[in-house]
Write an enzyme that holds these catalytic residues in place. Structure first.
Site, PDB file in Angstrom:
ATOM      1  N   SER A 105       1.012  -1.303  -0.038  1.00 56.36           N
ATOM      2  CA  SER A 105       0.056   0.124   0.034  1.00 56.36           C
ATOM      3  C   SER A 105       0.915   1.203  -0.034  1.00 56.36           C
ATOM      4  O   SER A 105       1.562   1.500  -0.918  1.00 56.36           O
ATOM      5  CB  SER A 105      -0.904  -0.171   1.219  1.00 56.36           C
ATOM      6  OG  SER A 105      -1.857   1.001   1.059  1.00 56.36           O
ATOM      7  N   ASP A 155      -9.984  -3.826  -5.500  1.00 51.47           N
ATOM      8  CA  ASP A 155      -9.419  -2.958  -4.499  1.00 51.47           C
ATOM      9  C   ASP A 155     -10.108  -1.633  -4.526  1.00 51.47           C
ATOM     10  O   ASP A 155     -10.141  -1.114  -5.612  1.00 51.47           O
ATOM     11  CB  ASP A 155      -8.081  -2.978  -4.853  1.00 51.47           C
ATOM     12  CG  ASP A 155      -7.072  -1.979  -3.678  1.00 51.47           C
ATOM     13  OD1 ASP A 155      -7.694  -1.192  -3.290  1.00 51.47           O
ATOM     14  OD2 ASP A 155      -5.898  -2.174  -4.049  1.00 51.47           O
ATOM     15  N   HIS A 186      -7.818  -4.502  -1.093  1.00 45.75           N
ATOM     16  CA  HIS A 186      -6.634  -3.820  -0.838  1.00 45.75           C
ATOM     17  C   HIS A 186      -5.855  -4.928   0.117  1.00 45.75           C
ATOM     18  O   HIS A 186      -4.746  -4.668   0.173  1.00 45.75           O
ATOM     19  CB  HIS A 186      -6.908  -2.586  -0.382  1.00 45.75           C
ATOM     20  CG  HIS A 186      -5.854  -1.558  -0.319  1.00 45.75           C
ATOM     21  ND1 HIS A 186      -5.370  -1.136  -1.263  1.00 45.75           N
ATOM     22  CD2 HIS A 186      -5.186  -1.039   0.706  1.00 45.75           C
ATOM     23  CE1 HIS A 186      -4.401  -0.430  -1.110  1.00 45.75           C
ATOM     24  NE2 HIS A 186      -4.055  -0.207   0.230  1.00 45.75           N
TER      25      HIS A 186
END
Ligand code: MLT
Length: 208
Positions: A105, A155, A186
């Site tokens: 991320s 996501d 995610h």
């Protein structure tokens, strides 16, 4: 700048043949977060794991953002260079080769920025749920560096068009990009670990 300017963990290699890893956590994580993931993906690797120096409501990150998915690009540039200096100092201090980044991320986004801004810092990268970090990146020369990009089909933070654009951007800069879209959101799944582990084993065998 010295390496002590990033709070970090370092674990020496227990297998000299495994590549050192630079572990870059997601928003709200810290230097402890990805140690277990690093050990699963590449057992025996040296682990270098800094804590992001930017705080968003108390949550560590690697650069400032204006909103979710909207980055302060001046800060992205500055922080990526800062991280590059940290890695150079840490390599000297701990005697390790250029690491392969594993970023999740926000950590994957700073790793992508580092590839584009300071290609020599990393030997390669595993980018988990990454997005394009800079709208107008410099012309980078990645000279065949291996990059694994793992995206989540569902996501909510990274649209498919964005991760496809990142894969193209890195390929055009000369990286050897392997982009896979997983049936995930995610968050990471077991498939991420398995694919990353297989990928790093193959990359390592090619480099040997
Ligand atoms: C970022 O800010 O880097 C991305 O939005 C991912 C995140 O940290 O949520």
């Amino acid at each position: 700048m010295t390496e002590s300017s990033f709070i970090h963990r370092f674990e020496p290699a227990t297998n000299a043949g495994s590549p050192p890893l630079l572990l870059l956590h997601g928003t709200g994580g810290d230097e402890n977060d990805l140690l277990g993931l690093g050990r699963m993906i590449s057992p025996g690797s040296a682990l270098l794991s800094p804590r992001g120096r930017v705080l968003e409501h108390g949550m560590p990150r690697f650069f400032r953002r204006l909103a979710e998915g909207v980055f302060d690009e001046e800060d992205v540039r500055r922080r990526a260079l800062e991280l590059g200096d940290f890695v150079a100092d840490a390599r000297h201090r701990y005697g390790i080769a250029a690491p392969v980044a594993i970023g999740f991320s926000n950590g994957a986004n700073i790793a992508a920025a580092l590839l584009l801004l300071k290609p020599d810092v990393l030997a390669g990268a595993i980018l988990l749920r990454a997005m394009v970090p800079l709208s107008d990146p410099p012309q980078a020369e990645l000279g065949g560096k291996p990059v694994l990009l793992l995206s989540g089909q569902a996501d909510p933070i990274v649209p498919a068009s964005n991760s496809t654009r990142l894969a193209a951007l890195l390929s055009e800069a000369g990286a050897r990009v392997d982009h896979k879209v997983l049936p995930a959101g995610h968050q990471l799944s077991q498939a991420d670990v398995t694919l990353a582990r297989n990928w790093i084993t193959n990359v390592d065998a090619e480099a040997a």
